[in-house]
Design a protein around this motif. Structure first.
Motif, PDB file in Angstrom:
ATOM      1  N   UNK A  64       0.027  12.328  -8.205  1.00  0.00           N
ATOM      2  CA  UNK A  64       1.016  13.262  -7.678  1.00  0.00           C
ATOM      3  C   UNK A  64       0.505  13.923  -6.406  1.00  0.00           C
ATOM      4  N   UNK A  65      -0.746  14.381  -6.409  1.00  0.00           N
ATOM      5  CA  UNK A  65      -1.343  15.008  -5.222  1.00  0.00           C
ATOM      6  C   UNK A  65      -1.326  14.069  -4.021  1.00  0.00           C
ATOM      7  N   UNK A  66      -1.632  12.792  -4.257  1.00  0.00           N
ATOM      8  CA  UNK A  66      -1.645  11.817  -3.164  1.00  0.00           C
ATOM      9  C   UNK A  66      -0.269  11.686  -2.528  1.00  0.00           C
ATOM     10  N   UNK A  67       0.766  11.739  -3.334  1.00  0.00           N
ATOM     11  CA  UNK A  67       2.136  11.649  -2.807  1.00  0.00           C
ATOM     12  C   UNK A  67       2.511  12.922  -2.067  1.00  0.00           C
ATOM     13  N   UNK A  68       2.246  14.068  -2.676  1.00  0.00           N
ATOM     14  CA  UNK A  68       2.633  15.350  -2.088  1.00  0.00           C
ATOM     15  C   UNK A  68       1.933  15.568  -0.747  1.00  0.00           C
ATOM     16  N   UNK A  69       0.674  15.154  -0.634  1.00  0.00           N
ATOM     17  CA  UNK A  69      -0.062  15.314   0.637  1.00  0.00           C
ATOM     18  C   UNK A  69       0.595  14.538   1.785  1.00  0.00           C
ATOM     19  N   UNK A  70       1.278  13.449   1.470  1.00  0.00           N
ATOM     20  CA  UNK A  70       1.912  12.625   2.502  1.00  0.00           C
ATOM     21  C   UNK A  70       3.327  13.093   2.863  1.00  0.00           C
ATOM     22  N   UNK A  71       3.877  14.011   2.084  1.00  0.00           N
ATOM     23  CA  UNK A  71       5.256  14.456   2.330  1.00  0.00           C
ATOM     24  C   UNK A  71       5.283  15.716   3.181  1.00  0.00           C
ATOM     25  N   UNK A  72       6.261  15.789   4.058  1.00  0.00           N
ATOM     26  CA  UNK A  72       6.506  16.992   4.845  1.00  0.00           C
ATOM     27  C   UNK A  72       7.358  17.933   3.983  1.00  0.00           C
ATOM     28  N   UNK A  78      10.730  15.234   0.462  1.00  0.00           N
ATOM     29  CA  UNK A  78      10.129  16.307  -0.353  1.00  0.00           C
ATOM     30  C   UNK A  78      11.148  16.793  -1.380  1.00  0.00           C
ATOM     31  N   UNK A  79      12.346  17.075  -0.893  1.00  0.00           N
ATOM     32  CA  UNK A  79      13.403  17.559  -1.788  1.00  0.00           C
ATOM     33  C   UNK A  79      13.716  16.542  -2.879  1.00  0.00           C
ATOM     34  N   UNK A  80      13.817  15.284  -2.499  1.00  0.00           N
ATOM     35  CA  UNK A  80      14.097  14.239  -3.481  1.00  0.00           C
ATOM     36  C   UNK A  80      12.980  14.126  -4.505  1.00  0.00           C
ATOM     37  N   UNK A  81      11.745  14.186  -4.038  1.00  0.00           N
ATOM     38  CA  UNK A  81      10.601  14.049  -4.945  1.00  0.00           C
ATOM     39  C   UNK A  81      10.571  15.184  -5.958  1.00  0.00           C
ATOM     40  N   UNK A  82      10.798  16.394  -5.499  1.00  0.00           N
ATOM     41  CA  UNK A  82      10.700  17.535  -6.403  1.00  0.00           C
ATOM     42  C   UNK A  82      11.958  17.784  -7.226  1.00  0.00           C
ATOM     43  N   UNK A  83      12.993  17.021  -6.985  1.00  0.00           N
ATOM     44  CA  UNK A  83      14.195  17.132  -7.822  1.00  0.00           C
ATOM     45  C   UNK A  83      14.194  16.106  -8.954  1.00  0.00           C
ATOM     46  N   UNK A  84      13.074  15.414  -9.121  1.00  0.00           N
ATOM     47  CA  UNK A  84      12.970  14.460 -10.224  1.00  0.00           C
ATOM     48  C   UNK A  84      13.151  15.202 -11.538  1.00  0.00           C
TER      49      UNK A  84
END
Length: 86
Positions: A64-72, A78-84
């Protein structure tokens, strides 16, 4: 009046769900995985001298950290990822 086993278990799960510094507690996962996954998880946990739970938590948080570090943070991704959904 004494509680039934089911009532005690329900109270225990409710306490776990709200425990912790932030009141967010823990969540229960109940799933089946393949034998291959279970054996691999056991090997990893043994290799790093941790429980299977700790190993699974480490793997998930690192991924999860690896993905979040690459997102603005201001992006649609970002919005799509955190709306899972949970």
């Amino acid at each position: 009046m004494a509680q039934t086993t089911a009532q005690r278990q329900a109270a225990y799960r409710a306490r776990r769900a709200t425990a912790g510094k932030d009141g967010n507690g823990e969540r229960r996962l109940d799933m089946w995985v393949s034998s291959e996954v279970d054996l691999a998880l056991a090997r990893l946990a043994r290799r790093y001298a941790v429980t299977k739970r700790q190993m699974l938590e480490r793997l998930i948080v690192r991924a999860d950290d690896a993905i979040v570090r690459r997102l603005d943070p201001d992006s649609e991704q970002w919005d799509l990822y955190f709306k899972a959904s949970p």
